[in-house]
Design a protein around this motif. Sequence first.
Motif, short mmCIF file in Angstrom:
data_model
loop_
_atom_site.label_atom_id
_atom_site.label_comp_id
_atom_site.label_asym_id
_atom_site.label_seq_id
_atom_site.Cartn_x
_atom_site.Cartn_y
_atom_site.Cartn_z
N TYR A 1 0.47 -13.17 -27.11
CA TYR A 1 -0.89 -12.65 -26.94
C TYR A 1 -1.88 -13.76 -27.20
O TYR A 1 -1.79 -14.48 -28.21
CB TYR A 1 -1.13 -11.47 -27.87
CG TYR A 1 -0.43 -10.22 -27.41
CD1 TYR A 1 0.95 -10.10 -27.46
CD2 TYR A 1 -1.16 -9.14 -26.91
CE1 TYR A 1 1.59 -8.96 -27.01
CE2 TYR A 1 -0.53 -7.99 -26.46
CZ TYR A 1 0.85 -7.91 -26.51
OH TYR A 1 1.49 -6.77 -26.06
N TYR A 2 -2.84 -13.90 -26.30
CA TYR A 2 -3.86 -14.92 -26.39
C TYR A 2 -5.25 -14.30 -26.46
O TYR A 2 -5.50 -13.28 -25.83
CB TYR A 2 -3.83 -15.82 -25.14
CG TYR A 2 -2.54 -16.55 -24.90
CD1 TYR A 2 -1.52 -15.97 -24.15
CD2 TYR A 2 -2.36 -17.84 -25.40
CE1 TYR A 2 -0.33 -16.65 -23.92
CE2 TYR A 2 -1.18 -18.53 -25.16
CZ TYR A 2 -0.17 -17.92 -24.43
OH TYR A 2 1.00 -18.60 -24.19
N CYS A 3 -6.12 -14.97 -27.20
CA CYS A 3 -7.53 -14.62 -27.10
C CYS A 3 -8.26 -15.79 -26.44
O CYS A 3 -7.83 -16.94 -26.53
CB CYS A 3 -8.14 -14.27 -28.45
SG CYS A 3 -8.16 -15.59 -29.68
N ALA A 4 -9.34 -15.45 -25.77
CA ALA A 4 -10.11 -16.44 -25.04
C ALA A 4 -11.58 -16.06 -25.10
O ALA A 4 -11.92 -14.89 -25.33
CB ALA A 4 -9.63 -16.52 -23.59
N ALA A 5 -12.45 -17.04 -24.87
CA ALA A 5 -13.89 -16.81 -24.94
C ALA A 5 -14.56 -17.19 -23.62
O ALA A 5 -14.22 -18.22 -23.02
CB ALA A 5 -14.51 -17.61 -26.08
N ALA A 6 -15.48 -16.34 -23.21
CA ALA A 6 -16.23 -16.57 -21.98
C ALA A 6 -17.72 -16.40 -22.28
O ALA A 6 -18.10 -15.46 -22.99
CB ALA A 6 -15.80 -15.58 -20.91
N ALA A 7 -18.53 -17.26 -21.69
CA ALA A 7 -19.98 -17.20 -21.91
C ALA A 7 -20.62 -16.24 -20.92
O ALA A 7 -21.46 -16.61 -20.11
CB ALA A 7 -20.58 -18.59 -21.79
N GLN A 8 -20.20 -14.97 -20.99
CA GLN A 8 -20.71 -13.94 -20.10
C GLN A 8 -20.31 -12.60 -20.65
O GLN A 8 -19.71 -12.51 -21.71
CB GLN A 8 -20.14 -14.13 -18.70
CG GLN A 8 -18.61 -13.99 -18.64
CD GLN A 8 -18.13 -13.82 -17.22
OE1 GLN A 8 -18.13 -14.76 -16.44
NE2 GLN A 8 -17.74 -12.59 -16.88
N GLY A 9 -20.57 -11.52 -19.88
CA GLY A 9 -20.18 -10.19 -20.27
C GLY A 9 -18.69 -9.95 -20.09
O GLY A 9 -17.96 -10.84 -19.64
#
Length: 122
Positions: A93-101
């Motif tokens: 399982y991975y978490c990731a970040a996006a600069a949006q909704g």
Amino acid sequence: VQLQASGGGLVQAGGSLKLTCAASGRTLDDFTIGWFRQAPGKEREGLSSIYFNDGRTLLVGSAKGRFIISTDNAKNTAYLQMNSLKPEDTAVYYCAAAAQGPSYREANYDYWGQGTLVTVSS
């Protein structure tokens, strides 16, 4: 943004686990944290995402009805509560970040954690 996923482990079918995604480097205001997983021999799939700014969430596919995503904005941390786990939930399982909704599309995510292994025994 640096992301650290943790909380994986071995659990019996029907059990629960809570994954944690701790972020550092900047606050996650205006960022979305997404959870993805990759099972052996399969492509990575999106599960859930949450927008830190307003708490909007998105759950897709396997996550619906069993997984709950949440945040602690003060700790710059997101969580994935996984209930009623099944052997087919076994994956990294991975978490990731996006600069949006909220989004389940991998291409929208710029920052990724290292992954945490979840193994569900039958």
